[in-house]
Motif scaffolding. Sequence first.
Motif, short mmCIF file in Angstrom:
data_model
loop_
_atom_site.label_atom_id
_atom_site.label_comp_id
_atom_site.label_asym_id
_atom_site.label_seq_id
_atom_site.Cartn_x
_atom_site.Cartn_y
_atom_site.Cartn_z
N GLY A 6 0.92 -1.11 -0.04
CA GLY A 6 -0.23 0.10 0.10
C GLY A 6 0.76 1.27 0.12
O GLY A 6 2.16 1.25 -0.50
N LYS A 7 0.27 2.48 0.57
CA LYS A 7 0.87 3.64 0.57
C LYS A 7 1.55 3.57 2.01
O LYS A 7 1.13 3.23 2.93
CB LYS A 7 -0.06 4.75 0.46
CG LYS A 7 -0.43 4.80 -1.16
CD LYS A 7 -1.32 6.10 -1.23
CE LYS A 7 -1.79 6.14 -2.75
NZ LYS A 7 -2.70 7.24 -2.97
N GLN A 24 3.64 10.68 0.04
CA GLN A 24 2.94 9.73 -0.24
C GLN A 24 3.62 8.86 -1.38
O GLN A 24 3.71 8.99 -2.31
CB GLN A 24 1.66 9.64 -0.31
CG GLN A 24 0.62 10.36 0.71
CD GLN A 24 -0.60 10.19 0.58
OE1 GLN A 24 -1.17 9.65 -0.06
NE2 GLN A 24 -1.42 11.33 1.36
N TYR A 26 3.96 4.71 -2.95
CA TYR A 26 3.27 3.11 -2.94
C TYR A 26 4.47 2.35 -2.89
O TYR A 26 5.41 2.61 -3.61
CB TYR A 26 2.51 3.01 -4.20
CG TYR A 26 2.18 1.64 -4.33
CD1 TYR A 26 0.86 1.14 -3.66
CD2 TYR A 26 2.72 0.81 -5.11
CE1 TYR A 26 0.56 -0.22 -3.72
CE2 TYR A 26 2.27 -0.69 -5.06
CZ TYR A 26 1.12 -1.20 -4.47
OH TYR A 26 0.81 -2.25 -4.68
N LYS A 28 5.13 -2.19 -2.11
CA LYS A 28 4.55 -3.56 -1.87
C LYS A 28 5.20 -3.83 -0.45
O LYS A 28 4.40 -4.77 0.34
CB LYS A 28 5.09 -4.64 -2.74
CG LYS A 28 4.54 -4.66 -4.14
CD LYS A 28 4.98 -5.52 -5.04
CE LYS A 28 4.70 -5.54 -6.44
NZ LYS A 28 4.99 -6.47 -7.40
N ALA A 33 9.24 0.81 -0.41
CA ALA A 33 9.06 2.45 -0.64
C ALA A 33 10.24 3.25 0.04
O ALA A 33 10.33 4.06 -0.70
CB ALA A 33 7.66 2.60 0.50
N ASP A 54 -5.95 1.30 3.88
CA ASP A 54 -6.79 1.56 2.80
C ASP A 54 -8.01 2.11 3.25
O ASP A 54 -8.58 1.65 4.30
CB ASP A 54 -6.88 0.08 2.32
CG ASP A 54 -7.81 0.02 0.94
OD1 ASP A 54 -8.20 1.30 0.46
OD2 ASP A 54 -7.92 -0.98 0.23
#
Length: 69
Positions: A6-7, A24, A26, A28, A33, A54
């Motif tokens: 996600g972020k 921000q 993204y 995995k 990141a 999310d």
Amino acid sequence: MMNLPGKFLYTIRSANGVIVENLQVYGKTRSEADKKIQQMYMRCEIISCNPIQDIRTRVPHLKMQWVRP
């Protein structure tokens, strides 16, 4: 801290000393990141990193009720 896809929300100190907040990115995993941040901001210092939930899995803070006119 769990590595959920996600972020991630970052606060960094750039190479010239400027604090940059609310980045921000993204990824995995957190390490993926981090690599993206290091590529965008070379020689930066990561001050904080938090996963962003999310919106579909978040519990709303307000209880909404529909009222007919």
